[in-house]
Design an enzyme around this catalytic site. Structure first.
Site, PDB file in Angstrom:
ATOM      1  N   LYS A 225       0.820  -1.222   0.000  1.00 34.85           N
ATOM      2  CA  LYS A 225       0.000   0.000   0.000  1.00 34.85           C
ATOM      3  C   LYS A 225       0.850   1.267   0.000  1.00 34.85           C
ATOM      4  O   LYS A 225       0.363   2.333  -0.344  1.00 34.85           O
ATOM      5  CB  LYS A 225      -0.911   0.021   1.223  1.00 34.85           C
ATOM      6  CG  LYS A 225      -2.046  -0.964   1.109  1.00 34.85           C
ATOM      7  CD  LYS A 225      -3.152  -0.639   2.068  1.00 34.85           C
ATOM      8  CE  LYS A 225      -4.352  -1.505   1.791  1.00 34.85           C
ATOM      9  NZ  LYS A 225      -5.473  -1.218   2.636  1.00 34.85           N
TER      10      LYS A 225
ATOM     11  N   LYS B 147      -7.658 -10.962  -4.112  1.00 40.37           N
ATOM     12  CA  LYS B 147      -8.708 -11.009  -3.086  1.00 40.37           C
ATOM     13  C   LYS B 147      -9.766  -9.947  -3.363  1.00 40.37           C
ATOM     14  O   LYS B 147      -9.444  -8.854  -3.851  1.00 40.37           O
ATOM     15  CB  LYS B 147      -8.058 -10.842  -1.714  1.00 40.37           C
ATOM     16  CG  LYS B 147      -8.505  -9.651  -0.899  1.00 40.37           C
ATOM     17  CD  LYS B 147      -7.814  -9.547   0.430  1.00 40.37           C
ATOM     18  CE  LYS B 147      -7.802  -8.097   0.899  1.00 40.37           C
ATOM     19  NZ  LYS B 147      -8.892  -7.641   1.706  1.00 40.37           N
TER      20      LYS B 147
ATOM     21  N   LYS C 116     -12.568  -3.977  -0.588  1.00 39.92           N
ATOM     22  CA  LYS C 116     -13.407  -2.771  -0.632  1.00 39.92           C
ATOM     23  C   LYS C 116     -12.774  -1.726  -1.517  1.00 39.92           C
ATOM     24  O   LYS C 116     -13.453  -1.012  -2.228  1.00 39.92           O
ATOM     25  CB  LYS C 116     -13.573  -2.193   0.773  1.00 39.92           C
ATOM     26  CG  LYS C 116     -14.505  -2.963   1.653  1.00 39.92           C
ATOM     27  CD  LYS C 116     -14.956  -2.067   2.805  1.00 39.92           C
ATOM     28  CE  LYS C 116     -14.756  -2.762   4.131  1.00 39.92           C
ATOM     29  NZ  LYS C 116     -13.415  -2.548   4.693  1.00 39.92           N
TER      30      LYS C 116
HETATM   31  N1  AQP Z   1     -11.697 -11.158   0.251  1.00 40.23           N
HETATM   32  C1  AQP Z   1     -11.792 -11.465   1.517  1.00 40.23           C
HETATM   33  N2  AQP Z   1     -12.008 -12.744   1.909  1.00 40.23           N
HETATM   34  C2  AQP Z   1     -12.118 -13.052   3.222  1.00 40.23           C
HETATM   35  N3  AQP Z   1     -12.040 -12.136   4.221  1.00 40.23           N
HETATM   36  C3  AQP Z   1     -11.836 -10.849   3.875  1.00 40.23           C
HETATM   37  N4  AQP Z   1     -11.719  -9.729   4.605  1.00 40.23           N
HETATM   38  C4  AQP Z   1     -11.513  -8.686   3.770  1.00 40.23           C
HETATM   39  N5  AQP Z   1     -11.514  -9.099   2.496  1.00 40.23           N
HETATM   40  C5  AQP Z   1     -11.705 -10.448   2.520  1.00 40.23           C
HETATM   41  C6  AQP Z   1     -11.813  -9.672   6.054  1.00 40.23           C
HETATM   42  O1  AQP Z   1     -12.841  -8.724   6.382  1.00 40.23           O
HETATM   43  C7  AQP Z   1     -12.511  -8.090   7.618  1.00 40.23           C
HETATM   44  C8  AQP Z   1     -12.606  -6.585   7.464  1.00 40.23           C
HETATM   45  O2  AQP Z   1     -11.521  -6.172   6.621  1.00 40.23           O
HETATM   46  P1  AQP Z   1     -11.261  -4.745   6.052  1.00 40.23           P
HETATM   47  O3  AQP Z   1     -12.154  -3.753   6.695  1.00 40.23           O
HETATM   48  O4  AQP Z   1      -9.803  -4.475   6.050  1.00 40.23           O
HETATM   49  O5  AQP Z   1     -11.801  -4.991   4.568  1.00 40.23           O
HETATM   50  P2  AQP Z   1     -11.113  -5.004   3.138  1.00 40.23           P
HETATM   51  O6  AQP Z   1     -12.165  -5.420   2.179  1.00 40.23           O
HETATM   52  O7  AQP Z   1      -9.840  -5.746   3.167  1.00 40.23           O
HETATM   53  O8  AQP Z   1     -10.902  -3.442   3.023  1.00 40.23           O
HETATM   54  P3  AQP Z   1      -9.984  -2.616   2.092  1.00 40.23           P
HETATM   55  O9  AQP Z   1     -10.135  -1.193   2.590  1.00 40.23           O
HETATM   56  O10 AQP Z   1     -10.300  -2.875   0.664  1.00 40.23           O
HETATM   57  O11 AQP Z   1      -8.580  -3.181   2.417  1.00 40.23           O
HETATM   58  P4  AQP Z   1      -7.554  -3.706   1.351  1.00 40.23           P
HETATM   59  O12 AQP Z   1      -7.249  -2.504   0.523  1.00 40.23           O
HETATM   60  O13 AQP Z   1      -6.432  -4.155   2.224  1.00 40.23           O
HETATM   61  O14 AQP Z   1      -8.166  -4.822   0.574  1.00 40.23           O
HETATM   62  C9  AQP Z   1     -11.095  -8.572   7.985  1.00 40.23           C
HETATM   63  O15 AQP Z   1     -11.190  -9.610   8.935  1.00 40.23           O
HETATM   64  C10 AQP Z   1     -10.564  -9.089   6.692  1.00 40.23           C
HETATM   65  O16 AQP Z   1      -9.584 -10.102   6.878  1.00 40.23           O
END
Ligand code: AQP
Length: 342
Positions: free
Chosen positions: A118, A199, A202
């Site tokens: 990031k 993965k 968001k």
């Molecule tokens: N794809 C996924 N599969 C399983 N678990 C997931 N989590 C996130 N994505 C997956 C889990 O959800 C919880 C909240 O995580 P977060 O708020 O960090 O969500 P995110 O979707 O990862 O958000 P961002 O902002 O988009 O982060 P990045 O940019 O890192 O992908 C956590 O328990 C997470 O493991």
């Protein structure tokens, strides 16, 4: 004779109000939280301080915090059984994070893969992105959480939280419980529909066909899954082969939403004429699971005063647990805590 009661294990986890909550968040994390609250003591927070490590529009952030809390309630987090709160409503998180920052070697943070990916541009990345996992450790350690149910992407951060706790206990005496990560075998990494080698996240959630958001309408869900990337074969199998990642992802989602075991899932597709049939069945399972969540969410968002009331109650309950702990942490490192702050 009075029966001795074993204390319930304490579970804590959080989610960023940084975009549209998606199926990956639900299956990797929130579904586990809902299940855990039946037997364990659950604390679930909307981690707004984590979200601001990258720029958030201030007005939108406020709405996102409410929306994320409403979605957690809509998914089944019960404010009578669990403590649901907003991270920044409990000041002890920021205080504990600073103290733990001062105990955490820089090298430990620079090794975090999420930081490396990031913060490729160091002139623009905030210092908060580097210290993000320390704030996460503070969230967990403040409440003596035994278990932290998360998706696979959080594995390294949780190991770091344990290392920080261990180092602090060693330097200042037994203070923190070493938390255990709880990562599912199935669902720990739900992949993007438009690219099953990445993965679902968001931050890419608005890209067409990437994710199914928990607020998506039925037609949109069906369209996203119909267009999901698979492979050129016909075999419907659970597989770790990267070639089959798309099919594996669809089967995993179906398995978790229907509650069936692997054998029963494969039986459902024994007669399938191709991936079209698989996608149709997965889409229906997703539509049926998300529709009630979306409808509850819409009702909750229609009453912001009630939502704020629930979050105020949650913050009071969280503060009652965090305050004695932050006093203990400060005293351990030699900071005096005046009577007015006790
Ligand atoms: N794809 C996924 N599969 C399983 N678990 C997931 N989590 C996130 N994505 C997956 C889990 O959800 C919880 C909240 O995580 P977060 O708020 O960090 O969500 P995110 O979707 O990862 O958000 P961002 O902002 O988009 O982060 P990045 O940019 O890192 O992908 C956590 O328990 C997470 O493991």
């Amino acid at each position: 004779m009075t029966e001795s009661k074993t204390p319930r294990r304490r579970v804590l986890s959080g989610i960023q109000p940084s975009g549209r909550m998606h199926l990956g968040n639900y299956l990797g994390a929130v579904q586990q939280w809902v299940q855990a609250q039946e037997e364990k003591e659950g604390l679930y927070c909307v981690v707004d301080l984590h979200a601001i490590t990258v720029y958030q529009d201030p007005e939108e952030l406020e709405e996102q915090v409410r929306g994320t809390a409403a979605l957690l309630l809509a998914c089944g987090i019960d404010p009578e059984k669990s403590v649901l709160f907003v991270q920044s409503h409990v000041r002890a998180h920021s205080e504990a994070a600073w103290i733990l920052n001062c105990q955490t070697p820089l090298g430990w943070l620079e090794r975090m893969t999420q930081f490396k990916s990031k913060a490729a541009n160091k002139e623009r990345a905030s210092a908060g992105l580097l210290t993000y996992p320390v704030l996460q450790a503070a969230d967990i350690l403040l409440y003596d959480a035994d278990e932290v149910p998360v998706g696979d992407d959080q594995r390294q951060h949780l190991e770091l939280a344990r290392d920080i706790a261990g180092r602090f206990n060693h330097l200042y005496g037994e203070t923190f419980v070493l938390p255990e990560p709880v990562i599912r075998k199935f669902g720990a990494r739900i992949m993007a529909f438009d690219n099953p080698t990445a993965k679902m996240s968001k931050s890419s959630g608005d890209a067409q066909g990437h994710a199914v958001a928990l607020t998506d309408e039925d037609a949109k869900i069906r369209k996203t899954i119909k267009r999901a990337v698979t492979d050129s074969g016909r075999e419907i199998v659970f597989s770790e082969d990267p070639e089959k990642a798309g099919v594996n992802n669809l089967l995993t989602i179906y398995k978790l939403l229907t509650g069936k075991d692997q054998e029963a899932v494969l039986k459902d597709f024994a007669e399938a004429r191709g991936y079209g049939d698989l996608k149709k069945a997965v889409a229906e399972a997703v539509v049926e699971s998300i529709r009630p969540i979306r409808e509850r969410y819409e009702r909750l968002m229609g009453d912001p005063a009630e939502l704020d009331r629930l979050l105020a109650v949650g913050a009071d309950r969280a503060r009652a647990l965090a305050e004695p702990k932050i006093i203990q942490i400060k005293e351990r490192v030699g900071l005096t805590v005046p009577a007015a702050l006790r």
